[in-house]
Enzyme design. Structure first.
Site, PDB file in Angstrom:
ATOM      1  N   LYS A  10       0.824  -1.202   0.067  1.00 16.07           N
ATOM      2  CA  LYS A  10      -0.065   0.064   0.038  1.00 16.07           C
ATOM      3  C   LYS A  10       0.828   1.342   0.040  1.00 16.07           C
ATOM      4  CE  LYS A  10      -1.760  -0.970   3.904  1.00 16.07           C
ATOM      5  NZ  LYS A  10      -0.874  -2.367   4.340  1.00 16.07           N
ATOM      6  N   ARG A  85      -8.773   1.507   9.377  1.00 12.96           N
ATOM      7  CA  ARG A  85      -8.358  -0.131   9.746  1.00 12.96           C
ATOM      8  C   ARG A  85      -9.330  -0.853  10.886  1.00 12.96           C
ATOM      9  NH1 ARG A  85      -2.300   0.569   9.276  1.00 12.96           N
ATOM     10  NH2 ARG A  85      -1.852  -1.308  10.013  1.00 12.96           N
ATOM     11  N   ARG A 123      12.021  -5.479   4.199  1.00 19.25           N
ATOM     12  CA  ARG A 123      11.827  -4.095   3.915  1.00 19.25           C
ATOM     13  C   ARG A 123      12.880  -3.353   4.688  1.00 19.25           C
ATOM     14  NH1 ARG A 123       6.107  -1.572   5.344  1.00 19.25           N
ATOM     15  NH2 ARG A 123       6.102  -2.758   7.139  1.00 19.25           N
ATOM     16  N   ARG A 156      12.185  -1.343  10.210  1.00 15.29           N
ATOM     17  CA  ARG A 156      11.292  -0.949  11.231  1.00 15.29           C
ATOM     18  C   ARG A 156      11.100  -1.601  12.336  1.00 15.29           C
ATOM     19  NH1 ARG A 156       5.928   0.689   7.869  1.00 15.29           N
ATOM     20  NH2 ARG A 156       4.860  -0.467   9.518  1.00 15.29           N
ATOM     21  N   ARG A 167       0.834  -8.462  13.847  1.00 15.48           N
ATOM     22  CA  ARG A 167       0.243  -7.702  12.898  1.00 15.48           C
ATOM     23  C   ARG A 167      -0.664  -8.313  12.012  1.00 15.48           C
ATOM     24  NH1 ARG A 167       5.272  -5.053  10.472  1.00 15.48           N
ATOM     25  NH2 ARG A 167       3.795  -3.793   9.339  1.00 15.48           N
TER      26      ARG A 167
HETATM   27  P1  AP5 Z   1       5.038  -1.360   1.928  1.00 19.34           P
HETATM   28  O1  AP5 Z   1       4.541  -0.796   0.331  1.00 19.34           O
HETATM   29  O2  AP5 Z   1       5.929  -0.931   2.767  1.00 19.34           O
HETATM   30  O3  AP5 Z   1       3.637  -2.171   2.383  1.00 19.34           O
HETATM   31  P2  AP5 Z   1       2.395  -1.826   3.210  1.00 19.34           P
HETATM   32  O4  AP5 Z   1       1.217  -2.313   2.553  1.00 19.34           O
HETATM   33  O5  AP5 Z   1       2.373  -0.239   3.147  1.00 19.34           O
HETATM   34  O6  AP5 Z   1       2.812  -2.282   4.544  1.00 19.34           O
HETATM   35  P3  AP5 Z   1       2.872  -1.536   6.093  1.00 19.34           P
HETATM   36  O7  AP5 Z   1       3.587  -2.735   6.860  1.00 19.34           O
HETATM   37  O8  AP5 Z   1       3.443  -0.338   5.921  1.00 19.34           O
HETATM   38  O9  AP5 Z   1       1.549  -1.644   6.366  1.00 19.34           O
HETATM   39  P4  AP5 Z   1       0.960  -1.595   7.627  1.00 19.34           P
HETATM   40  O10 AP5 Z   1      -0.460  -1.451   7.462  1.00 19.34           O
HETATM   41  O11 AP5 Z   1       1.219  -2.597   8.759  1.00 19.34           O
HETATM   42  O12 AP5 Z   1       1.916  -0.309   8.366  1.00 19.34           O
HETATM   43  P5  AP5 Z   1       1.464   1.049   8.701  1.00 19.34           P
HETATM   44  O13 AP5 Z   1       2.792   1.719   8.580  1.00 19.34           O
HETATM   45  O14 AP5 Z   1       0.235   1.439   8.090  1.00 19.34           O
HETATM   46  O15 AP5 Z   1       6.026  -2.781   1.153  1.00 19.34           O
HETATM   47  C1  AP5 Z   1       6.316  -3.826   2.139  1.00 19.34           C
HETATM   48  C2  AP5 Z   1       7.582  -4.267   1.347  1.00 19.34           C
HETATM   49  O16 AP5 Z   1       7.375  -5.142   0.137  1.00 19.34           O
HETATM   50  C3  AP5 Z   1       8.652  -3.182   1.050  1.00 19.34           C
HETATM   51  O17 AP5 Z   1       9.801  -3.615   1.457  1.00 19.34           O
HETATM   52  C4  AP5 Z   1       8.290  -3.103  -0.554  1.00 19.34           C
HETATM   53  O18 AP5 Z   1       9.816  -2.504  -1.091  1.00 19.34           O
HETATM   54  C5  AP5 Z   1       8.070  -4.560  -0.989  1.00 19.34           C
HETATM   55  N1  AP5 Z   1       6.913  -4.421  -2.062  1.00 19.34           N
HETATM   56  C6  AP5 Z   1       6.090  -3.545  -2.011  1.00 19.34           C
HETATM   57  N2  AP5 Z   1       5.397  -3.885  -3.390  1.00 19.34           N
HETATM   58  C7  AP5 Z   1       5.949  -5.090  -3.926  1.00 19.34           C
HETATM   59  C8  AP5 Z   1       5.665  -5.890  -5.047  1.00 19.34           C
HETATM   60  N3  AP5 Z   1       4.723  -5.731  -5.705  1.00 19.34           N
HETATM   61  N4  AP5 Z   1       6.720  -6.986  -5.126  1.00 19.34           N
HETATM   62  C9  AP5 Z   1       7.495  -7.311  -4.421  1.00 19.34           C
HETATM   63  N5  AP5 Z   1       7.820  -6.691  -3.173  1.00 19.34           N
HETATM   64  C10 AP5 Z   1       7.186  -5.413  -2.958  1.00 19.34           C
HETATM   65  O19 AP5 Z   1       1.277   0.867  10.359  1.00 19.34           O
HETATM   66  C11 AP5 Z   1       1.995   0.594  11.342  1.00 19.34           C
HETATM   67  C12 AP5 Z   1       1.477   0.561  12.673  1.00 19.34           C
HETATM   68  O20 AP5 Z   1       1.071   1.729  13.034  1.00 19.34           O
HETATM   69  C13 AP5 Z   1       0.455  -0.476  12.825  1.00 19.34           C
HETATM   70  O21 AP5 Z   1       0.724  -1.811  13.377  1.00 19.34           O
HETATM   71  C14 AP5 Z   1      -0.297   0.391  13.956  1.00 19.34           C
HETATM   72  O22 AP5 Z   1       0.297   0.145  15.279  1.00 19.34           O
HETATM   73  C15 AP5 Z   1      -0.286   1.934  13.986  1.00 19.34           C
HETATM   74  N6  AP5 Z   1      -1.414   2.356  12.854  1.00 19.34           N
HETATM   75  C16 AP5 Z   1      -1.313   2.754  11.616  1.00 19.34           C
HETATM   76  N7  AP5 Z   1      -2.430   3.045  11.214  1.00 19.34           N
HETATM   77  C17 AP5 Z   1      -3.600   2.913  11.976  1.00 19.34           C
HETATM   78  C18 AP5 Z   1      -4.762   2.854  12.297  1.00 19.34           C
HETATM   79  N8  AP5 Z   1      -5.397   3.385  11.289  1.00 19.34           N
HETATM   80  N9  AP5 Z   1      -5.350   2.432  13.190  1.00 19.34           N
HETATM   81  C19 AP5 Z   1      -4.765   1.959  14.564  1.00 19.34           C
HETATM   82  N10 AP5 Z   1      -3.217   1.940  14.440  1.00 19.34           N
HETATM   83  C20 AP5 Z   1      -2.571   2.299  13.252  1.00 19.34           C
END
Ligand code: AP5
Length: 209
Positions: A10, A85, A123, A156, A167
């Site tokens: 994403k 989410r 990552r 991270r 997660r």
């Molecule tokens: P990446 O693009 O970073 O994936 P992502 O879907 O953004 O994954 P995240 O881990 O960031 O999502 P998340 O929802 O858990 O974390 P968030 O930061 O929102 O890609 C991942 C890897 O794959 C990278 O290395 C990339 O290069 C590779 N890749 C990408 N596309 C690819 C492809 N097509 N092919 C191969 N490789 C590929 O949240 C973190 C924390 O914050 C949560 O756990 C929670 O504690 C808190 N939080 C955030 N938002 C909320 C909310 N709304 N409510 C409550 N808590 C929240």
């Protein structure tokens, strides 16, 4: 809104699409990580949840998004990445959070769980500009150094194996019910995100038309 499990891609795609379309990229994960590195009270509260792989409480997140969406660059159009989410977050967005803009598309990034684990553990993120890399799938020219700005790459703290498992469990129990929520509203589109980033990007642009 981009919806999907941790590691589904994403953030990678949201950065690219938002830049190409000149719209605000609202990533609650990035916003929380900024609060953590600035050492704010919100960041200190959020860090405990994030490091454990748990969700930050809804009221904290909803307040943060409400403030962000009122900023000038986000008044007319945005891409939401990682929000909502939980069902209470989705309901808050429906009620009054989004101001004049409305949610037009929810795009679900479908990726098998076995692939997600490899993506998260490999990552690396730039500590300076936030660019997202992967040790195998999207490596930088010089290991550990960002191609875009020369910043140092970091892992991270929630990409450790224990936090990854939690997660994924939290995603299954608290976030995946949103698929039915948006399917019922007929704005859900699904993309096979287990393909190369360029192929996913091209299909994404078509889906968003
Ligand atoms: P990446 O693009 O970073 O994936 P992502 O879907 O953004 O994954 P995240 O881990 O960031 O999502 P998340 O929802 O858990 O974390 P968030 O930061 O929102 O890609 C991942 C890897 O794959 C990278 O290395 C990339 O290069 C590779 N890749 C990408 N596309 C690819 C492809 N097509 N092919 C191969 N490789 C590929 O949240 C973190 C924390 O914050 C949560 O756990 C929670 O504690 C808190 N939080 C955030 N938002 C909320 C909310 N709304 N409510 C409550 N808590 C929240």
């Amino acid at each position: 809104m981009f919806l999907g499990a941790p590691g589904a891609g994403k953030g990678t795609q949201a950065k690219r699409v938002a830049e190409a379309a000149s719209v605000a990229h609202i990533s609650t994960g990035d916003m929380l990580r900024q609060e953590v590195s600035a050492g704010t009270p919100l960041g200190l509260e959020a860090k405990t949840f994030m490091d454990a792989g748990k969700l930050v409480p809804d009221e904290v997140i909803i307040g943060m998004v409400r403030a962000r969406i009122q900023q000038p660059d986000a008044r007319s159009a945005w891409i939401l990445d990682g929000f909502p989410r939980t069902l209470p977050q989705a309901e808050a967005l429906d009620r009054n959070l989004s101001g004049s803009a409305a949610l037009s598309h929810v795009i679900y990034f479908a990726v098998p769980e076995s692939v997600l684990i490899g993506r998260l553990s490999g990552r690396r993120t730039c500590s300076k500009c936030g660019a997202i890399w992967h040790v195998e799938h999207q490596p930088t020219k010089t290991p550990g150094i960002c191609d875009q700005c020369g910043g140092a790459l970091v892992q991270r703290s929630d990409d450790r194996p224990e936090a990854i498992g939690k997660r994924l469990e939290v995603y299954r129990s608290q976030t995946s019910p949103l698929l039915a929520y948006y399917r019922d509203r007929r704005i859900l589109r699904e993309i096979d995100a287990n393909r190369s980033p360029d192929v996913v990007y091209k299909e994404l642009l078509k889906l968003m038309q």
